[in-house]
Design a protein around this motif. Structure first.
Motif, PDB file in Angstrom:
ATOM      1  N   MET A 204      29.385 -34.052 -23.576  1.00  0.00           N
ATOM      2  CA  MET A 204      29.723 -33.754 -22.271  1.00  0.00           C
ATOM      3  C   MET A 204      28.738 -34.159 -21.091  1.00  0.00           C
ATOM      4  N   ALA A 205      28.985 -35.032 -20.279  1.00  0.00           N
ATOM      5  CA  ALA A 205      27.885 -35.458 -19.269  1.00  0.00           C
ATOM      6  C   ALA A 205      27.504 -34.326 -18.533  1.00  0.00           C
ATOM      7  N   LEU A 206      26.110 -34.407 -18.177  1.00  0.00           N
ATOM      8  CA  LEU A 206      25.530 -33.339 -17.207  1.00  0.00           C
ATOM      9  C   LEU A 206      25.761 -33.713 -15.752  1.00  0.00           C
ATOM     10  N   GLY A 207      26.249 -32.643 -15.051  1.00  0.00           N
ATOM     11  CA  GLY A 207      26.767 -32.834 -13.664  1.00  0.00           C
ATOM     12  C   GLY A 207      25.554 -33.194 -12.870  1.00  0.00           C
ATOM     13  N   LYS A 208      25.883 -33.437 -11.537  1.00  0.00           N
ATOM     14  CA  LYS A 208      25.014 -33.667 -10.823  1.00  0.00           C
ATOM     15  C   LYS A 208      24.651 -32.814  -9.617  1.00  0.00           C
ATOM     16  N   ASP A 209      25.430 -31.686  -9.713  1.00  0.00           N
ATOM     17  CA  ASP A 209      25.172 -30.490  -8.792  1.00  0.00           C
ATOM     18  C   ASP A 209      25.694 -29.151  -9.438  1.00  0.00           C
ATOM     19  N   TYR A 210      25.535 -28.138  -8.855  1.00  0.00           N
ATOM     20  CA  TYR A 210      25.936 -26.759  -9.212  1.00  0.00           C
ATOM     21  C   TYR A 210      27.084 -26.139  -8.487  1.00  0.00           C
ATOM     22  N   ALA A 211      28.217 -27.151  -8.380  1.00  0.00           N
ATOM     23  CA  ALA A 211      29.271 -26.669  -7.631  1.00  0.00           C
ATOM     24  C   ALA A 211      29.972 -25.215  -7.960  1.00  0.00           C
ATOM     25  N   THR A 212      29.657 -24.933  -9.136  1.00  0.00           N
ATOM     26  CA  THR A 212      30.483 -23.637  -9.705  1.00  0.00           C
ATOM     27  C   THR A 212      29.468 -22.396  -9.545  1.00  0.00           C
ATOM     28  N   GLN A 213      28.277 -22.827  -9.128  1.00  0.00           N
ATOM     29  CA  GLN A 213      27.289 -21.346  -8.944  1.00  0.00           C
ATOM     30  C   GLN A 213      27.449 -20.955  -7.668  1.00  0.00           C
ATOM     31  N   GLN A 214      27.444 -19.895  -7.502  1.00  0.00           N
ATOM     32  CA  GLN A 214      27.586 -18.942  -6.149  1.00  0.00           C
ATOM     33  C   GLN A 214      25.962 -18.398  -6.062  1.00  0.00           C
ATOM     34  N   CYS A 215      25.022 -19.166  -5.816  1.00  0.00           N
ATOM     35  CA  CYS A 215      23.876 -19.061  -5.923  1.00  0.00           C
ATOM     36  C   CYS A 215      22.811 -19.861  -4.914  1.00  0.00           C
ATOM     37  N   SER A 216      22.140 -18.989  -4.196  1.00  0.00           N
ATOM     38  CA  SER A 216      21.251 -19.964  -3.204  1.00  0.00           C
ATOM     39  C   SER A 216      20.156 -20.983  -3.926  1.00  0.00           C
ATOM     40  N   ILE A 217      19.578 -20.468  -4.965  1.00  0.00           N
ATOM     41  CA  ILE A 217      18.576 -21.113  -6.035  1.00  0.00           C
ATOM     42  C   ILE A 217      19.437 -22.220  -6.338  1.00  0.00           C
ATOM     43  N   ALA A 218      20.491 -22.151  -6.684  1.00  0.00           N
ATOM     44  CA  ALA A 218      21.313 -23.683  -7.375  1.00  0.00           C
ATOM     45  C   ALA A 218      21.237 -24.364  -6.109  1.00  0.00           C
TER      46      ALA A 218
END
Length: 175
Positions: free
Chosen positions: A1-15
């Motif tokens: 599985m390829a590593l994504g370029k963002d954290y779109a599913t994270q509801q977090c300001s750190i992400a």
């Protein structure tokens, strides 16, 4: 599985912040900008970063409003990169990361940061223990520590062997 370029599913300001400053080299570019590095070649030689990577990081940091690109020479055209208020706001993060790295990974003290007004070393949270209050980044002087190489190869590191106020432009020509 390829590593994504963002954290779109994270509801977090750190992400969300990591989407901008979480790539390798990015915080080191910001660190150098805090030290007063402004010119492409100075970033290049001090960081030892590949040209394409540096160009991409500078482009991203400029697009995100962390750095501002300013023309300092018309012929040939040359630009410098200056921290914006948004970039300067990363100082506490870099300071905390540096203290953590010093405690867990560094054998010798490489640098200390002192209040320009009184010379007192900053406390853990960037405060001046003597004056009692937070110290603005522009009032911080970086002092070389005993753990630094005293004969570095690059001109930026040679300039940083002397005390230097953060954010003031770094001049390597005189070295």
């Amino acid at each position: 599985m390829a590593l994504g370029k963002d954290y779109a599913t994270q509801q977090c300001s750190i992400a969300r912040a990591l989407e901008v400053v979480g790539e390798r080299w990015t915080l080191l570019v910001v660190r150098d900008a805090l030290y007063g590095v402004r010119r492409y070649n100075d970033f290049l030689v001090h960081l030892g970063i590949p040209r394409a990577v540096l160009a991409a990081r500078l482009q991203t940091l400029t697009a995100e409003g962390i750095l501002e690109k300013r023309r300092y020479q018309q012929s040939p055209p040359r630009d410098e990169y200056v921290l914006t208020d948004r970039g300067i706001a990363l100082w506490p993060t870099l300071r905390a990361l540096g203290l953590w790295g010093r405690e867990h990974y560094t054998d010798g003290r490489l640098r200390s940061f002192r209040h320009a007004d009184c010379g007192t070393e900053l406390g853990t949270y960037g405060e001046c223990p003597a004056c009692g209050g937070a110290v603005p980044v522009g009032d911080v002087v970086m002092w070389p520590g005993p753990g630094l190489d005293r004969d570095p190869a690059d001109p930026v590191s040679r300039v940083l062997l002397k005390p230097k106020r953060l954010l003031e432009p770094l001049e390597t020509e005189a070295v």
